[in-house]
Design a protein around this motif. Structure first.
Motif, mmCIF file in Angstrom:
data_model
loop_
_atom_site.group_PDB
_atom_site.id
_atom_site.type_symbol
_atom_site.label_atom_id
_atom_site.label_comp_id
_atom_site.label_asym_id
_atom_site.label_seq_id
_atom_site.Cartn_x
_atom_site.Cartn_y
_atom_site.Cartn_z
ATOM 1 N N VAL A 1 36.389 41.478 34.292
ATOM 2 C CA VAL A 1 37.044 40.611 35.466
ATOM 3 C C VAL A 1 38.183 41.348 35.831
ATOM 4 C CG1 VAL A 1 38.235 38.420 35.868
ATOM 5 C CG2 VAL A 1 35.937 38.415 34.904
ATOM 6 N N ASP A 2 39.107 41.604 34.937
ATOM 7 C CA ASP A 2 40.296 42.283 35.359
ATOM 8 C C ASP A 2 40.135 43.590 36.244
ATOM 9 O OD1 ASP A 2 41.896 40.078 34.062
ATOM 10 O OD2 ASP A 2 41.890 41.248 32.192
ATOM 11 N N SER A 3 39.185 44.399 35.844
ATOM 12 C CA SER A 3 39.000 45.787 36.132
ATOM 13 C C SER A 3 38.324 45.330 37.554
ATOM 14 C CB SER A 3 38.014 46.514 35.570
ATOM 15 O OG SER A 3 38.583 46.881 33.994
ATOM 16 N N ILE A 4 37.557 44.475 38.085
ATOM 17 C CA ILE A 4 36.816 44.274 39.145
ATOM 18 C C ILE A 4 37.982 43.724 40.176
ATOM 19 C CG2 ILE A 4 35.136 43.206 40.473
ATOM 20 C CD1 ILE A 4 33.473 43.456 37.957
ATOM 21 N N ALA B 1 40.168 46.459 41.310
ATOM 22 C CA ALA B 1 39.426 47.739 41.879
ATOM 23 C C ALA B 1 39.457 48.043 43.536
ATOM 24 C CB ALA B 1 37.896 47.783 41.448
ATOM 25 N N ARG B 2 39.407 49.332 43.787
ATOM 26 C CA ARG B 2 39.507 49.642 45.092
ATOM 27 C C ARG B 2 38.166 49.489 45.803
ATOM 28 N NH1 ARG B 2 38.093 54.517 47.956
ATOM 29 N NH2 ARG B 2 37.297 55.469 45.982
ATOM 30 N N ARG B 3 37.186 49.763 44.707
ATOM 31 C CA ARG B 3 35.822 49.521 45.366
ATOM 32 C C ARG B 3 34.904 49.498 43.973
ATOM 33 N NH1 ARG B 3 33.613 55.409 47.579
ATOM 34 N NH2 ARG B 3 31.793 55.367 46.653
ATOM 35 N N VAL B 4 33.776 48.828 44.106
ATOM 36 C CA VAL B 4 32.778 48.505 43.062
ATOM 37 C C VAL B 4 31.577 48.850 43.464
ATOM 38 C CG1 VAL B 4 31.715 46.722 41.665
ATOM 39 C CG2 VAL B 4 34.252 46.517 42.237
ATOM 40 N N ASP B 5 30.535 50.027 42.572
ATOM 41 C CA ASP B 5 29.650 50.353 42.669
ATOM 42 C C ASP B 5 28.799 49.421 41.795
ATOM 43 O OD1 ASP B 5 29.988 52.122 44.575
ATOM 44 O OD2 ASP B 5 29.072 53.960 43.692
ATOM 45 N N VAL B 6 27.677 48.766 42.179
ATOM 46 C CA VAL B 6 26.504 48.443 41.331
ATOM 47 C C VAL B 6 25.327 49.242 41.681
ATOM 48 C CG1 VAL B 6 25.710 46.235 40.545
ATOM 49 C CG2 VAL B 6 27.776 46.127 41.924
ATOM 50 N N GLY C 1 40.491 53.607 38.889
ATOM 51 C CA GLY C 1 40.616 52.619 39.503
ATOM 52 C C GLY C 1 39.635 51.758 40.231
ATOM 53 N N ASP C 2 38.532 52.423 40.299
ATOM 54 C CA ASP C 2 37.207 52.111 40.773
ATOM 55 C C ASP C 2 36.404 51.647 39.633
ATOM 56 O OD1 ASP C 2 37.883 52.784 43.352
ATOM 57 O OD2 ASP C 2 36.827 54.645 43.245
ATOM 58 N N VAL C 3 35.362 50.661 39.907
ATOM 59 C CA VAL C 3 34.407 50.416 39.012
ATOM 60 C C VAL C 3 33.029 50.660 39.327
ATOM 61 C CG1 VAL C 3 33.678 48.236 37.718
ATOM 62 C CG2 VAL C 3 35.936 48.490 38.335
#
Length: 314
Positions: free
Chosen positions: A149-152, A155-160, A203-205
């Protein structure tokens, strides 16, 4: 018939918490089911007995289980160790704890048969999904969820990444995060996923979703994202999988697949539960921003629906 021993080395990383108190007793059978694909053929024979009748295994001596499974006592010891226990006695104790106070139906959910009446189908499917949710909740600790949760949230951007049924979960996660202003995309195509992953930065996830944890189309983008410096997260049923070993953070889902429920239903339901918990956690961490984003997106959608709705007839 004598068994054929498989002397392949077990993966170096055992399922976290097995035998060490982290996995609650009530989730032991579900977790064994998750690691089943990564076991050797001989160990899988023993593991299937655990899944079919954990109470029987808990009552059996190693000699009795050897006879019942058609495997050697050495194989049983190796299986216990592959599951993270010091030996078979520790596995028996854990199974006894898992079996205590629980009905056989809870331990071994009935599979849907080809001749089952629809009334039974409803009961069996709903029970399997309910149990998948309960087993997932028991394994989804705040200690595991919090760092994700903290990382997202930061985050600047999140890829799934996900394919098949897990691709639907990936799309759901991306859509939910978008509603609260978290930029990112879901990728179900390996080429596009790799293209995006290589452009991630610290910094991205990157989040991989895979029931087995061995899907190449998810593994390679996640590995690429890790190499690019992104924080990596795995959502999988299998804590011994390649994806679990690859990711910085591991979230375990639960739910078994059968002939009439391949890839979907219970496994997908448990993954969606994990995604919902991540989403709510991120929305809490970024409350002001999330509320503004939710209000803005809701307003835009409501305006579109109002403008495009055909006039009612009087």
């Amino acid at each position: 018939m004598a068994e054929t021993e498989d002397h392949r080395s077990e993966p170096a990383r055992p399922p976290a918490g097995f035998g060490g108190g982290e996995w609650p007793a009530e989730t032991l059978v579900a977790t064994v089911r998750g690691v089943l694909p990564s076991l050797t053929p001989a160990a899988r024979t023993v593991a299937r007995l655990i899944l079919d009748d954990p109470a029987m295994v808990a009552r059996s001596t190693i000699t009795e289980l050897s006879s019942a499974s058609g495997t050697s006592e050495a194989t049983i010891v190796r299986t216990a160790r592959a599951l993270g226990f010091a030996g078979y006695p520790q596995l028996r104790l854990a199974l006894a704890a898992a079996s205590a106070g629980r009905t056989p139906d809870r331990l071994v959910p009935g599979d849907v048969g080809p001749d089952d009446p629809l009334a039974d189908v409803i009961l069996k499917v709903s029970r399997a999904e309910s149990e998948a949710i309960k087993d997932t909740v028991a394994q989804l600790t705040a200690e595991r969820l919090g760092p994700v949760v903290d990382s997202i949230a930061a985050a600047r951007r999140v890829d799934v990444y996900g394919v098949g049924a897990s691709g639907l979960v990936a799309a759901d996660m991306s859509q939910k995060l978008l509603r609260i202003g978290v930029a990112g995309n879901a990728f179900t195509d390996a080429h596009l996923a790799l293209t995006s992953a290589v452009l991630l930065r610290p910094g991205d996830v990157a989040v991989g979703v895979s029931t087995s944890g061995e899907t190449p189309d998810v593994l390679e983008p996640l590995r690429t994202a890790r190499d690019a410096g992104a924080t990596t997260v795995a959502i999988t049923n299998n804590p011994r999988s390649s994806m679990a070993a690859l990711a910085e953070h591991l979230l375990i889902s639960a739910g078994r697949e059968t002939a009439f429920r391949p890839g979907a239903l219970a496994s997908r339901i448990s993954q969606l539960l994990v995604v919902d918990c991540v989403f709510v956690g991120v929305a809490q961490r970024t409350f002001d921003r999330s509320q503004q984003a939710l209000q803005a997106t809701r307003k835009a959608i409501d305006a579109f629906v109002t403008e495009t709705r055909p006039p009612s007839r009087r």
